[in-house]
Scaffold this active site. Structure first.
Site, PDB file in Angstrom:
ATOM      1  N   ASP A  44      47.673  35.184  34.285  1.00 39.37           N
ATOM      2  CA  ASP A  44      46.808  35.944  34.869  1.00 39.37           C
ATOM      3  C   ASP A  44      45.938  35.770  36.023  1.00 39.37           C
ATOM      4  O   ASP A  44      45.896  34.775  36.198  1.00 39.37           O
ATOM      5  CB  ASP A  44      46.175  37.044  33.401  1.00 39.37           C
ATOM      6  CG  ASP A  44      44.964  37.646  34.007  1.00 39.37           C
ATOM      7  OD1 ASP A  44      45.127  39.098  34.245  1.00 39.37           O
ATOM      8  OD2 ASP A  44      44.102  36.962  34.098  1.00 39.37           O
ATOM      9  N   TYR A  49      40.266  35.861  42.177  1.00 42.00           N
ATOM     10  CA  TYR A  49      39.921  34.433  42.106  1.00 42.00           C
ATOM     11  C   TYR A  49      40.388  33.589  43.070  1.00 42.00           C
ATOM     12  O   TYR A  49      40.789  32.554  43.537  1.00 42.00           O
ATOM     13  CB  TYR A  49      41.098  33.999  40.862  1.00 42.00           C
ATOM     14  CG  TYR A  49      41.155  34.569  39.946  1.00 42.00           C
ATOM     15  CD1 TYR A  49      39.157  35.403  39.332  1.00 42.00           C
ATOM     16  CD2 TYR A  49      41.912  34.469  38.630  1.00 42.00           C
ATOM     17  CE1 TYR A  49      38.858  36.197  37.957  1.00 42.00           C
ATOM     18  CE2 TYR A  49      41.471  35.324  37.300  1.00 42.00           C
ATOM     19  CZ  TYR A  49      40.133  36.239  36.551  1.00 42.00           C
ATOM     20  OH  TYR A  49      39.987  36.885  35.904  1.00 42.00           O
ATOM     21  N   LYS A  74      44.251  41.305  39.410  1.00 45.93           N
ATOM     22  CA  LYS A  74      43.142  42.909  39.527  1.00 45.93           C
ATOM     23  C   LYS A  74      42.526  43.060  41.064  1.00 45.93           C
ATOM     24  O   LYS A  74      42.780  41.764  41.571  1.00 45.93           O
ATOM     25  CB  LYS A  74      42.208  42.533  38.451  1.00 45.93           C
ATOM     26  CG  LYS A  74      42.407  41.538  37.082  1.00 45.93           C
ATOM     27  CD  LYS A  74      41.611  41.188  36.783  1.00 45.93           C
ATOM     28  CE  LYS A  74      41.971  40.192  35.850  1.00 45.93           C
ATOM     29  NZ  LYS A  74      42.654  38.583  35.712  1.00 45.93           N
ATOM     30  N   HIS A 107      39.412  45.712  38.310  1.00 43.22           N
ATOM     31  CA  HIS A 107      39.206  44.226  37.160  1.00 43.22           C
ATOM     32  C   HIS A 107      37.860  45.276  36.686  1.00 43.22           C
ATOM     33  O   HIS A 107      37.038  44.023  36.328  1.00 43.22           O
ATOM     34  CB  HIS A 107      38.697  43.466  38.781  1.00 43.22           C
ATOM     35  CG  HIS A 107      38.551  41.511  38.471  1.00 43.22           C
ATOM     36  ND1 HIS A 107      38.498  40.683  38.791  1.00 43.22           N
ATOM     37  CD2 HIS A 107      37.442  41.639  37.199  1.00 43.22           C
ATOM     38  CE1 HIS A 107      38.077  39.262  38.369  1.00 43.22           C
ATOM     39  NE2 HIS A 107      37.399  40.284  37.225  1.00 43.22           N
TER      40      HIS A 107
END
Ligand code: NDP
Length: 293
Positions: A44, A49, A74, A107
């Protein structure tokens, strides 16, 4: 050994995955390769990120065939809108170095800009219809936001990824998900989010109730928390950058919690969330530029 769950569109997904939020880019590919070497088959990540390229590199380093790894990422809110989200797929897939994403999530809902949130979801529906993603879903959607989304879209999300750990169980959110056949996937499944807080006076990792259950099984508190998710039918995506913890967190398929132990962990809920209040997310306050691939 691993366990799969079947999503509401028939796609099989490993229940226990590996998360990489706050894993620095320079550590990510090694962590992902390590996770895959000890048996994880679900990774994930998220555009926000800023480590999707390194996730892709870690998957390639593992030597596993692409079809053996379930890749989840996401779309960040700054890329919401129909065309923007279609382009965000290209950015994520390009960084990951793959043509098809197994599970693509929104997200966050943006309550103050819900029309753009809905347009973004419609783009996910188009990507699903085109075969560019195998399943679509959402993250941090509370029941009222979920209802608004369902009213305006066609495909019921396969997954809603939300904060769930022993100190914050969100039973109402889990019940709303279940009512619509949506799998609850627990983020911060071991309560990591609570230990990032400076004011955290309690830690799930040193909680006496969890510690006692762990001792009874000869397991660690982390393993007990992950087992608790699996036994309650959730997916969970623990994060670590430490090889010994990465391996131990996957070693949860050889013991079973009793009903009383599951209930004792349920009873630890404080009702206090560790992450941001989903209703408070705005485009302005949470803007991030997501780079091109
Ligand atoms: P976790 O519950 O996975 O906890 C991670 C923290 O616990 C890290 O500090 C880690 O440190 C430590 N840790 C890991 N294993 C152990 C262990 N066995 N014993 C003791 N400490 C341990 O929380 P996260 O917040 O990291 O969430 C996990 C994943 O959930 C993220 O990586 C991301 O994929 C997802 N997520 C999604 C969000 C969303 O909005 N959709 C928000 C937040 C997370 P170390 O690395 O040093 O081992």
């Amino acid at each position: 050994m691993s366990v799969n769950v079947t999503l509401n569109n028939g796609i099989e997904m490993p229940a226990l995955g590996f998360g990489v939020f706050q894993t620095p880019p320079e550590t990510t590919s090694a962590s992902v390769a390590e996770a895959l070497s000890v048996g994880y088959r679900l990774i994930d990540t998220a555009a926000s990120y800023f480590n999707e390229s390194e996730v892709g590199e870690g998957i390639r380093r593992s030597g596993l065939d692409r079809s053996e790894v379930f890749v989840e990422t996401k779309i960040w809110i700054s890329d919401y809108g129909y065309d923007e989200t279609l382009h965000a797929f290209d950015k994520s897939a390009g960084k990951l170095g793959i043509n098809q994403i197994d599970l693509l999530l929104l997200h966050q809902p943006v309550p103050t800009d819900f029309a753009r949130t809905v347009s973004a979801y419609k783009a996910l529906e188009a990507l699903l219809a085109d075969g560019k993603v195998r399943a679509i879903g959402i993250s941090n959607f509370m029941p009222t936001m979920l209802d608004r989304l369902l009213e305006q879209t066609d495909v019921v999300p396969a997954v809603n990824q939300v904060e769930v750990h022993p100190y914050f169980t969100q039973r109402d959110v889990q019940a709303a998900n279940a009512e619509h056949g949506i799998l609850t996937q627990a983020w911060s499944p071991m309560g990591g989010i609570t230990s990032y807080r400076d004011d955290s006076s309690r830690s799930t990792f040193t909680d006496p109730v969890i510690g006692e259950i762990a001792s009874a099984h000869g397991k660690t508190p982390a393993q007990v928390m992950l087992r608790w998710h699996l036994q309650e039918g959730r997916s969970a995506i623990p994060k670590s950058v430490k090889p010994e913890r990465i391996a131990a967190n996957f070693n949860v398929f050889d013991f079973e919690l009793t009903e009383d132990q599951v209930s004792a962990i349920d009873a630890l809920d404080t009702g206090v969330r560790g992450g941001p209040e989903p209703e408070s997310v705005t485009m302005e306050a949470f803007h991030r530029d997501i780079p091109e691939a």
